[in-house]
Design an enzyme around this catalytic site. Structure first.
Site, short mmCIF file in Angstrom:
data_model
loop_
_atom_site.label_atom_id
_atom_site.label_comp_id
_atom_site.label_asym_id
_atom_site.label_seq_id
_atom_site.Cartn_x
_atom_site.Cartn_y
_atom_site.Cartn_z
N GLN A 164 0.79 -1.24 0.00
CA GLN A 164 0.00 0.00 0.00
C GLN A 164 0.82 1.29 0.00
OE1 GLN A 164 -3.70 0.30 2.46
NE2 GLN A 164 -2.48 1.81 3.54
N GLU A 206 -3.48 9.22 -1.48
CA GLU A 206 -2.79 10.07 -0.51
C GLU A 206 -1.78 10.99 -1.18
OE1 GLU A 206 -1.42 7.98 2.96
OE2 GLU A 206 -3.30 6.92 3.18
N LYS A 338 -4.48 6.24 15.17
CA LYS A 338 -5.46 6.94 14.34
C LYS A 338 -6.66 7.19 15.23
CE LYS A 338 -4.40 4.73 9.86
NZ LYS A 338 -4.71 3.53 9.02
N ARG A 367 -5.63 9.42 7.78
CA ARG A 367 -6.28 8.38 7.00
C ARG A 367 -6.13 8.71 5.51
NH1 ARG A 367 -9.01 4.65 10.31
NH2 ARG A 367 -8.62 3.42 8.43
N SER A 368 -6.51 7.77 4.67
CA SER A 368 -6.40 8.05 3.23
C SER A 368 -7.44 9.08 2.79
CB SER A 368 -6.51 6.76 2.43
OG SER A 368 -7.66 6.04 2.81
N LYS A 389 2.61 10.21 10.40
CA LYS A 389 2.36 9.67 9.05
C LYS A 389 1.12 10.35 8.49
CE LYS A 389 1.22 5.34 6.68
NZ LYS A 389 0.52 4.04 6.82
#
Ligand code: PGA
Ligand code: ZN
Length: 438
Positions: A164, A206, A338, A367-368, A389
Site C-alpha cells: 500500500q 494520498e 489513528k 487516513r487516506s 504519518k
C-alpha cells in the site's frame, strides 16, 4: 470553568470528495472548537465503524445518520459539561453507544465530537492544541519525524501494486525543514524516473505517485533509484518505510499478490519480506501480515523485531487492549495511532500510553480520506510521539499537516525535532550510533 453550551454537526466533504462529519463545540466563554472526521479505505475490521446512510445516493456514503447522532443523541449529553473533562466527556459518549465498534452513533460522529471538545478546551485555555494536550497528559512535546509516501498502492491506487505505501523517512535529518527538503527532492526524482520509464499512471489517494510496475520489488528498486537521484545514499540520511497493509490481500494465513500472480502462506510472505529487509534499506514496516494472523505477526517480530520498527495498524486499530495483548504475545514493537480508529481522544491517548509503557514506538497517523483538519500534527507534537504519518508530499489535505508542524515548531516550548530517535533500536540506529538515544 468553561461549559459546553452547544454541539452542532455539519456535513462537509473530504479529500476523496466523500461526505464527512464536522462538529462545532461552543462554550459559555465564547470559545469554539471544531474538528472533522477523516475516513479510511483500507480499514481494519476491528476499528470503529464509519456510520454511512447506504442506499444509492452519494454512493451510499452520506452521513445524515451520523450527523443526527451528534445533534440528537450526543449533544444533549454534552451540553452543560465542563469542557476540560475530556475523559468524562468521552466516557459519556461511550455510555451512549457501548457497542464495541460504535456502530450506533458511528465512529465518524464520535471522533469529530471528541476532537472538537479538545479544540474547544484548548481555545478556552488560550493555548495551541499541542500545548493543551501536553499539559493535560504531562508529556514532553517534540516535533515529529515524518513518514512520507512516495508511491501509493493497494486500496489507494486501484490495487495496481499490492503493497500500500512505499514511504521514506529522513531520520538522519537535523531538522523538520531538512526532512521537507529531502522529501521534495526524492518525490520529484521518483516522478521523473517513472515518467522516463513510462511507469506513471497518476497520483494515488494520498498524493503519492500511482505506479504501473511489473512487480512489488520494482517499486522498491525505483524508490532506491529515486533516493540516489536525489543525491542521497540510501540507508544513510534517508531510509525506506513500508505499509504492507497485508489484510488487503490476505486472510486466514493465505496471501495473494495479484501483481505477481503469486499465492503464499504466512511463512512464505514473511520470508519474502525478510528478503526485502536484506536487500533494501527498510527501517520500518507496517502490517507485514494480516490483522487476523497473530502467529505470523509474532513470528515476524521474533525474526525482525531487533532490526526494524514493526507497526500494527489494522492489526491493533488504536486499541489499548490489543496493544497489551500484542505486547504480551511478542507481536509488533510500535503502534499506529489513528484517533478515528478508536473513536475518541481518550481511547487514543490510552493506546498511546499502553505503547509507551511497553517501550514501543508510536506513530500518529492520518487516513487516506483526509481534510483540512490539523489535529494530528498537534497530537503528534504534544505527546512527543516522535513520528507522524500523513500520506505524501502533495495535495493540501496532506501538506496542511506538514505545514502546521512548521508553524508549531516556531512556537516556544514545542520541543526539538525528534529526528531518528524512534528508529534508535533498528539497524539504522545501530549504524548511526543512536542506540542510547531511545
Ligand atoms: P486507510 O489507510 O486510511 O485507507 O485505512 C492508511 C493506512 O493503512 O495507514
Ligand atoms: Zn496502514
Amino acid at each position: 470553568m468553561s461549559i459546553i453550551t452547544k454541539v452542532k454537526s455539519r456535513r462537509v466533504w473530504d479529500s476523496r470528495g466523500n461526505p464527512t462529519v464536522e462538529v462545532d463545540i461552543s462554550l459559555s466563554d465564547g470559545s469554539l472548537g471544531r474538528a472533522i472526521a477523516p475516513a479510511g479505505a483500507s480499514r481494519g475490521t476491528r476499528e470503529a465503524i464509519d456510520l454511512r446512510d447506504g442506499g444509492s445516493a452519494l454512493s451510499g456514503k452520506n452521513v445524515a445518520r451520523a450527523l443526527a447522532a451528534v445533534d440528537e443523541v450526543i449533544a444533549p449529553a454534552l451540553v452543560g459539561r465542563d469542557v476540560r473533562d475530556q475523559q468524562g466527556i468521552d466516557d459519556a459518549i461511550l455510555a451512549l453507544d457501548p457497542s464495541p465498534l460504535k456502530e450506533n452513533l458511528g465512529g465518524n460522529a464520535t471522533v469529530a465530537t471528541s476532537l472538537a471538545v479538545l479544540h474547544a478546551a484548548a481555545s478556552s485555555a488560550r493555548l495551541p492544541l499541542w500545548r493543551y494536550v501536553a499539559e493535560m497528559e504531562g508529556t514532553t512535546p517534540a516535533i515529529p519525524l515524518p513518514e512520507i509516501q512516495i508511491f501509493g498502492g493497494g486500496a489507494h491506487a486501484g490495487r495496481r501494486v499490492d503493497i500500500q505505501d512505499f514511504m521514506i523517512m529522513v531520520p538522519g535529518a537535523s531538522s523538520f525543514d531538512e526532512v521537507m527538503e529531502v522529501t521534495n527532492e526524492v518525490y520529484f526524482a521518483a516522478g521523473s524516473i517513472m515518467a522516463q520509464k513510462g511507469k506513471m499512471a497518476g497520483v494515488a489517494d494520498e498524493g503519492g505517485w500511482w505506479p504501473v510496475f511489473d512487480s512489488n520489488e520494482e517499486a522498491l528498486e525505483t524508490l532506491v533509484a529515486a533516493i540516489e537521484k536525489a543525491g542521497e545514499t540510501p540507508g544513510d540520511r534517508v531510509v525506506i518505510s513500508l505499509d504492507v497493509a497485508a489484510s488487503e490481500f490476505g486472510k486466514d494465513g493465505r496471501y495473494r499478490l495479484a501483481l505477481e500472480d503469486r499465492e503464499m502462506d504466512s511463512g512464505q510472505l514473511i520470508d519474502m519480506l525478510g528478503g526485502w529487509l536484506d536487500a533494501y534499506p527498510i527501517a520500518s514496516i507496517e502490517d507485514p501480515v494480516g490483522e487476523d494472523d497473530t502467529t505470523g505477526m509474532v513470528e515476524f517480530t521474533r525474526r525482525f523485531g531487533e532490526r526494524v520498527q514493526i507497526i500494527g495498524d489494522d492489526y491493533l486499530v488504536t486499541n489499548a487492549a490489543l496493544v497489551e495483548q500484542a505486547a504480551a504475545s511478542g507481536a509488533c514493537n510500535a503502534v499506529l495511532v489513528k484517533v478515528n480508529q478508536a473513536g475518541t481522544v481518550s481511547e487514543s491517548l490510552a493506546t498511546f500510553r499502553a505503547a509507551r509503557k511497553h517501550g514501543w514506538g508510536a506513530i500518529v497517523s492520518a487516513r487516506s480520506g483526509e481534510t483540512e483538519d490539523v489535529s494530528i500534527a498537534h497530537l503528534a507534537t504534544a505527546l512527543g510521539a516522535g513520528q507522524l504519518k500523513v500520506g505524501s508530499f502533495t495535495r493540501s489535505e496532506r501538506m496542511v499537516k506538514w505545514n502546521e508542524c512548521l508553524r508549531i515548531q516556531d512556537e516556544p516550548g514545542s520541543g526539538s525535532f525528534a529526528g531518528g530517535a524512534a528508529l534508535a533500536r533498528t539497524w539504522w540506529g545501530r549504524k548511526n550510533g543512536k542506540e542510547t538515544a531511545a
